[in-house]
Design a protein around this motif. Structure first.
Motif, PDB file in Angstrom:
ATOM      1  N   ALA A 162       0.914  -0.995  -0.129  1.00 45.97           N
ATOM      2  CA  ALA A 162       0.594   0.165  -0.277  1.00 45.97           C
ATOM      3  C   ALA A 162       1.241   1.104  -0.006  1.00 45.97           C
ATOM      4  N   PHE A 163       0.068   2.290  -0.797  1.00 43.16           N
ATOM      5  CA  PHE A 163       1.616   3.636  -0.204  1.00 43.16           C
ATOM      6  C   PHE A 163       0.570   4.093   0.069  1.00 43.16           C
ATOM      7  N   ASP A 164       0.900   5.151   0.573  1.00 46.92           N
ATOM      8  CA  ASP A 164      -0.368   6.832   0.898  1.00 46.92           C
ATOM      9  C   ASP A 164       0.490   7.880   0.666  1.00 46.92           C
ATOM     10  N   LEU A 165      -0.333   8.609  -0.008  1.00 44.90           N
ATOM     11  CA  LEU A 165       0.130  10.235  -0.800  1.00 44.90           C
ATOM     12  C   LEU A 165       0.366  11.166   0.251  1.00 44.90           C
ATOM     13  N   ASP A 166       0.361  10.776   1.707  1.00 45.95           N
ATOM     14  CA  ASP A 166       0.489  12.285   2.896  1.00 45.95           C
ATOM     15  C   ASP A 166       2.647  11.555   2.588  1.00 45.95           C
ATOM     16  N   PHE A 167       3.055  12.988   3.830  1.00 46.14           N
ATOM     17  CA  PHE A 167       4.221  12.694   4.073  1.00 46.14           C
ATOM     18  C   PHE A 167       4.707  12.625   5.339  1.00 46.14           C
ATOM     19  N   GLY A 168       6.188  11.849   5.621  1.00 44.87           N
ATOM     20  CA  GLY A 168       6.388  11.620   6.989  1.00 44.87           C
ATOM     21  C   GLY A 168       5.990  10.921   7.557  1.00 44.87           C
ATOM     22  N   GLU A 169       5.827  10.937   9.016  1.00 51.81           N
ATOM     23  CA  GLU A 169       5.146   9.732   9.742  1.00 51.81           C
ATOM     24  C   GLU A 169       3.239   9.750   9.313  1.00 51.81           C
ATOM     25  N   ASN A 170       3.178  10.648   8.518  1.00 58.79           N
ATOM     26  CA  ASN A 170       1.502  10.403   8.305  1.00 58.79           C
ATOM     27  C   ASN A 170       1.458   9.840   7.363  1.00 58.79           C
ATOM     28  N   ALA A 171       3.022   8.862   6.601  1.00 57.22           N
ATOM     29  CA  ALA A 171       3.104   7.979   5.237  1.00 57.22           C
ATOM     30  C   ALA A 171       4.012   7.088   5.664  1.00 57.22           C
ATOM     31  N   LYS A 172       4.278   7.513   6.940  1.00 56.45           N
ATOM     32  CA  LYS A 172       4.933   5.309   7.392  1.00 56.45           C
ATOM     33  C   LYS A 172       2.963   4.603   8.017  1.00 56.45           C
ATOM     34  N   LEU A 173       3.956   3.626   6.836  1.00 57.70           N
ATOM     35  CA  LEU A 173       2.233   2.465   6.739  1.00 57.70           C
ATOM     36  C   LEU A 173       3.136   1.346   8.033  1.00 57.70           C
ATOM     37  N   SER A 174       2.055   0.807   8.588  1.00 52.97           N
ATOM     38  CA  SER A 174       2.170  -0.610   9.475  1.00 52.97           C
ATOM     39  C   SER A 174       0.657  -1.322   9.133  1.00 52.97           C
ATOM     40  N   TYR A 175       1.424  -2.824   8.333  1.00 54.44           N
ATOM     41  CA  TYR A 175       0.114  -3.165   7.650  1.00 54.44           C
ATOM     42  C   TYR A 175       0.236  -4.308   9.456  1.00 54.44           C
ATOM     43  N   SER A 176      -1.460  -5.216   9.324  1.00 53.59           N
ATOM     44  CA  SER A 176      -1.818  -5.447  10.368  1.00 53.59           C
ATOM     45  C   SER A 176      -2.765  -6.740   9.629  1.00 53.59           C
ATOM     46  N   ILE A 177      -3.080  -8.064  10.473  1.00 56.07           N
ATOM     47  CA  ILE A 177      -4.743  -8.535   9.505  1.00 56.07           C
ATOM     48  C   ILE A 177      -5.534  -8.660  10.970  1.00 56.07           C
ATOM     49  N   LEU A 178      -6.420  -8.296  10.604  1.00 58.80           N
ATOM     50  CA  LEU A 178      -8.135  -8.362  11.086  1.00 58.80           C
ATOM     51  C   LEU A 178      -8.259  -9.192  11.262  1.00 58.80           C
ATOM     52  N   ASP A 179      -9.035  -9.608  12.628  1.00 59.85           N
ATOM     53  CA  ASP A 179      -9.038 -11.114  13.674  1.00 59.85           C
ATOM     54  C   ASP A 179     -10.605 -11.474  13.419  1.00 59.85           C
ATOM     55  N   SER A 180     -10.488 -12.878  12.221  1.00 64.67           N
ATOM     56  CA  SER A 180     -11.606 -13.010  11.690  1.00 64.67           C
ATOM     57  C   SER A 180     -11.422 -14.346  11.949  1.00 64.67           C
ATOM     58  N   LYS A 181     -12.309 -15.703  11.367  1.00 64.06           N
ATOM     59  CA  LYS A 181     -12.754 -16.785  12.354  1.00 64.06           C
ATOM     60  C   LYS A 181     -12.416 -17.906  10.550  1.00 64.06           C
ATOM     61  N   VAL A 182     -11.594 -18.840  10.618  1.00 61.36           N
ATOM     62  CA  VAL A 182     -11.364 -19.418   9.171  1.00 61.36           C
ATOM     63  C   VAL A 182     -11.510 -20.509  10.617  1.00 61.36           C
ATOM     64  N   GLN A 183     -12.978 -21.773   9.900  1.00 61.80           N
ATOM     65  CA  GLN A 183     -13.696 -23.245  10.410  1.00 61.80           C
ATOM     66  C   GLN A 183     -12.936 -22.640  12.123  1.00 61.80           C
ATOM     67  N   ASP A 184     -13.906 -21.698  12.814  1.00 66.49           N
ATOM     68  CA  ASP A 184     -14.011 -21.534  14.274  1.00 66.49           C
ATOM     69  C   ASP A 184     -12.607 -20.929  14.481  1.00 66.49           C
ATOM     70  N   VAL A 185     -11.516 -21.214  14.006  1.00 67.54           N
ATOM     71  CA  VAL A 185     -10.172 -20.393  15.055  1.00 67.54           C
ATOM     72  C   VAL A 185     -10.306 -19.003  14.221  1.00 67.54           C
ATOM     73  N   SER A 186      -9.114 -18.077  15.207  1.00 71.38           N
ATOM     74  CA  SER A 186      -8.757 -16.981  14.900  1.00 71.38           C
ATOM     75  C   SER A 186      -7.875 -17.116  13.978  1.00 71.38           C
ATOM     76  N   VAL A 187      -7.792 -16.523  12.527  1.00 71.94           N
ATOM     77  CA  VAL A 187      -6.869 -16.108  11.060  1.00 71.94           C
ATOM     78  C   VAL A 187      -6.059 -16.254  12.282  1.00 71.94           C
ATOM     79  N   SER A 188      -5.827 -15.617  12.716  1.00 71.82           N
ATOM     80  CA  SER A 188      -4.031 -15.087  13.065  1.00 71.82           C
ATOM     81  C   SER A 188      -3.085 -16.529  13.657  1.00 71.82           C
ATOM     82  N   SER A 189      -3.966 -17.941  14.113  1.00 68.67           N
ATOM     83  CA  SER A 189      -3.217 -18.876  14.097  1.00 68.67           C
ATOM     84  C   SER A 189      -3.180 -19.494  12.324  1.00 68.67           C
ATOM     85  N   TYR A 190      -3.506 -18.753  11.816  1.00 63.15           N
ATOM     86  CA  TYR A 190      -3.406 -19.717  10.392  1.00 63.15           C
ATOM     87  C   TYR A 190      -1.983 -18.606   9.666  1.00 63.15           C
TER      88      TYR A 190
END
Length: 822
Positions: free
Chosen positions: A479-507
């Motif tokens: 992903a990219f952000d048109l802003d500058f400096g701290e406003n353009a520094k990105l961090s990625y994360s996985i939103l919690d959801s279920k896969v076969q009644d198990v949190s996707v973070s376990s996969y």
């Protein structure tokens, strides 16, 4: 020479300040103080904080500073008291020369927010200078025949003070032949003249020594004295006389060198050499005048030989002397007043009072960016300046007071479109032709977190082989952000959801810095075929902004399952199956049928059967695709009564997986008689035969109706889905293949991920393999199930009934794939 140059410079500055003060004198809200010159350092001028309406804390917090337009910092502010005090010795004569008014303009600049005040300090004169003559000894030669009443101009005393402190009177030492007369010329200047009161007699007294004293009007009175030596000459008793005592000439400052200024003319009533006149400038003419003007000795014509500058000197007074050639020589005097006319030869000057600071892109209209002022050294219309900004500029100039402006915003700023403006300000005067100058003011736009991160695409499809190594990378989102400096520094994360009644973070887990997604463990296609991941990219602005993208992960099947024999069942008898057949069986007799299934899919699940070993290989054959065991020929009495077959079952994967089953066939006599009796009595009606026939007819009709209903249901669902957001596709190469009942059927409903689908796998045991896949909408709430049955009309009907009763009315997509096999 240096002293005279300095005097002219200060005189020019005083004139400029005088005009500047006159322009500003009508402005309300200015603060003005009045002090005398020569005050000691630290003397209090006034309480600046109180007069400006500021508290002491405001002065400190807002960084009040004082700047003098004269260049020298004569004043400073005591931060603890808010008082304006004298910082350096102030010499009014050095600042303003002979100007009647001496005002020092100060600029009081207050930052955060920017604000500009004007303070004027009037410098009052004190009598600190005594009159002084240019020369301490003046020599005059006067013929004895000079009549009484003739006046001889003397040098005026110079007093730098002004007003009452300047030269007021002259006195002359006692002498019966001379007296002093004061003549007032243009500008109020007093010129002493020595007047002959009594006829001179050279034979009685050849030299007169006089003392001229100049007195000022100060308290106490100061004075200066010069000695006048009068030498009495004989015979030549007529002084050359000019036509006019003074000449007034106006010359443009851009006049070319050699231009004619004027012609002076004097006459002498004497004859011969006593009447011949030579012209020259006065003996005490300054070097500045001599460098600019010249006079023809014979004609008295004055020429310009230098470059005039209105901004340096506005007026010149030329003392012209006319001397005859008599003995003694007599001379007359006149004054030429040269007024320099202004020409528009100075372009306007733009001065940046305060340097611009970065402007937030969400700043409202009217936000002050910088303070500027403008000046033009010319006068009149030549000094009237107008400022211009480029068209469609997002800034405007707001006038504050005389020649001062504030640069303010006037439009919506967007750093992502323009991060820095170079504002070109054009200053144009009203002269003819007009002159202009330009100044570029850089204004940087500071970023505001007003743009959320944007993924390179809203969703991603990832295909992953099962049985992968845990910790291996699955995919990388970006992903990219048109802003500058701290406003353009990105961090990625996985939103919690279920896969076969198990949190996707376990996969899976994601690298928050670069968006790389890694597997947490190995995947099994037979347990999980597809799932989705919601990835969020968040910037570090305040407040932070974020956006999401969906990653669809499809697990690809690997051939990791060997075929499993489901008929004949070996749960109780191990891998050995016992079958019986009549010895009277003919060629093509169906002995038994081996049925196997493969938990894999696609090519990995295509199964073939082969007779690996046999007691008598010439007696039996196994169908490659259906697993049917039939006789190749009729059994004979010579054949062993016990036949053993080893059947190998292989899939079509890579590497090949296989299984074996052993079938034991017992040839028995007498089993053929009921069959023979049945054939012989076909024509004889019986109750049992009619019942069998009825069952056959019903079975055939059931198969036909079931096939028709199945395809009608599929067609209706495809039509319904095509009207909505779903899709339906059916591909076939030969519709007649549906009539072939010899198929292995595998139907599977999958709900692991957001894509729900039913997979129907059918393998034509004789010629072709065929599979059907139904994709349901992600809204389905049903769990995965797999139905695996041997090929039979009854089982197929039951499977379709289960599917039709279990699945909701949702989007279906059927996909049929056929692969020809030879």
């Amino acid at each position: 020479m240096t002293k005279r140059m300095g005097y002219q410079d200060w005189r020019c500055l005083s004139l400029w300040l005088h005009y500047f003060v006159l322009l500003w004198s009508t402005i309300d809200g200015q603060t003005r103080y009045s002090i005398t010159e020569e005050l000691k350092q630290g003397s209090v001028v006034g309480n600046l904080a109180k007069d400006l309406g500021l508290t002491l804390s405001e002065m400190f917090d807002r960084k009040l500073r004082v700047a003098s337009e004269a260049g020298e910092q004569y004043f400073t502010v005591i931060a603890g008291k808010g008082e304006l005090v004298v910082n350096d010795r102030i010499d009014r004569e050095a600042l303003c020369g002979q100007s009647a008014s001496c005002i020092l303009p100060l600029q009081v600049v207050i930052e955060d927010p920017l604000q500009l005040f004007r303070v004027e300090v009037e410098i009052q004169d004190v009598n600190d200078n005594a009159p002084k003559f240019p020369s301490n000894n003046i020599i005059l030669e006067i013929a004895e025949s000079t009549v009484t009443g003739v006046r001889f101009p003397l040098e005026s005393a110079i007093d730098p003070d002004v007003g009452s402190n300047s030269v007021k009177s002259y006195t002359l030492s006692k002498d019966e032949c001379f007296s002093i007369v004061i003549k007032e010329v243009a500008g109020g200047r007093k010129v002493p003249e020595l007047m002959l009161s009594k006829v001179l007699d050279r034979e009685k007294r050849a030299v007169h020594k006089l003392f001229v004293t100049a007195l000022d009007g100060g308290n106490p009175v100061r004075s200066g004295t010069s000695q006048v030596t009068v030498r009495v000459l004989d015979i030549n008793d007529n002084v050359p006389a000019f036509e006019k005592p003074s000449y007034k000439i106006s010359v443009a400052e851009n006049a070319a060198e050699g231009a004619l200024i004027t012609q002076t003319k004097a006459t002498d009533m004497d004859d011969g050499q006593n009447g011949e006149i030579e012209y020259s400038f006065g003996a005490h003419t300054s070097d500045d005048v001599l460098s600019l003007f010249s006079i023809d000795q014979m004609s008295g014509t004055i020429f310009l030989k230098g470059k005039l500058d209105f901004e340096t000197t506005v007026n010149y007074e030329l003392d012209v002397s006319a001397k005859d050639k008599g003995n003694p020589r007599m001379e007359g005097h006149c004054t030429v007043h040269v007024e320099v006319l202004d020409v528009n030869d100075n372009p306007p000057e733009i001065i940046l009072t305060s340097h611009p600071k970065p402007v937030r892109e969400d700043s409202p209209n009217g936000s002050v960016v910088a303070l500027i002022s403008v000046r033009d050294l010319d006068s009149g219309d030549n000094g009237k300046v107008t400022l211009h900004l480029p068209l469609k500029c997002k800034f405007v100039l707001k006038p504050s007071f005389s020649h001062n402006y504030a640069l303010v915003t006037s439009g919506v700023l967007d750093r992502e479109n323009v991060s820095e403006y170079n504002i070109e300000i054009t200053a144009t005067d009203s002269g003819s032709p007009p002159l202009s100058s330009k100044k570029i003011i850089p204004v940087s736009i500071s970023d505001v977190n007003d743009n959320p991160p944007v993924f390179t695409q809203p969703s991603y499809d990832v295909y992953l082989k099962e049985n992968g190594v845990p910790g291996s990378i699955l995919f990388s989102v970006s992903a990219f952000d048109l802003d500058f400096g701290e406003n353009a520094k990105l961090s990625y994360s996985i939103l919690d959801s279920k896969v076969q009644d198990v949190s996707v973070s376990s996969y899976v887990y994601i690298n928050s810095d670069n968006g790389s997604i890694y597997s947490m463990h190995s995947f099994d296609y037979e347990k999980l075929k597809v799932f989705q991941i919601q990835v969020q990219a968040k910037d570090q602005g305040s407040p932070p902004l974020s956006s999401n993208a969906t990653v669809h992960v499809f697990i690809l099947d690997q051939n990791d399952n060997a075929p499993a024999v489901i008929y004949p069942s070996s749960a109780a008898l191990g891998s050995l199956s016992h079958q019986r057949m009549p010895r009277s069986a003919k060629a093509g007799h169906l002995v038994t049928k081996v049925t196997a299934v493969d938990a894999d899919s696609g090519h990995n699940a295509w199964i073939s059967y082969r007779l690996a070993e046999a007691t008598d290989a010439s007696l039996f054959t196994v169908n490659l695709y259906t697993g049917e065991v039939r006789t190749k020929r009729a059994a004979s009495e010579q054949d062993d009564s016990s036949q053993r077959l080893l059947i190998e079952i292989k899939d079509d994967g890579e590497p090949v997986q296989s299984a074996t089953v052993t079938v034991s066939i017992l040839l028995e006599d007498g089993l053929h008689e009921p069959m023979l009796d049945l054939r012989q009595k076909v024509a004889e009606p019986s109750k049992k035969t009619g019942r069998i026939t009825l069952y056959l007819i019903l079975s055939l009709a059931s198969v036909s109706v079931l096939s028709l209903v199945t395809f009608l249901i599929l067609a209706v669902k495809c039509i319904r889905n095509s009207r909505s957001s779903g899709s339906c596709c059916m591909r076939r190469s030969d519709c007649d293949d549906y009539k072939n009942p010899n198929r292995n059927l595998q139907i599977q409903l999958n709900t692991d991920g957001p894509i729900k689908y039913v997979e129907v796998l059918g393998g034509d045991m004789l010629s072709q393999s065929q599979s059907f896949r139904s994709c349901m909408s992600p809204m389905s709430e049903y769990s995965d199930f797999t139905l695996i049955k041997p090929s039979s009309t009854t089982d197929f009907k039951e499977v379709i009934s289960v599917l039709d009763a279990s699945l909701p009315d949702s989007t279906w997509t059927f996909e049929s794939q056929q692969v020809s096999r030879k």
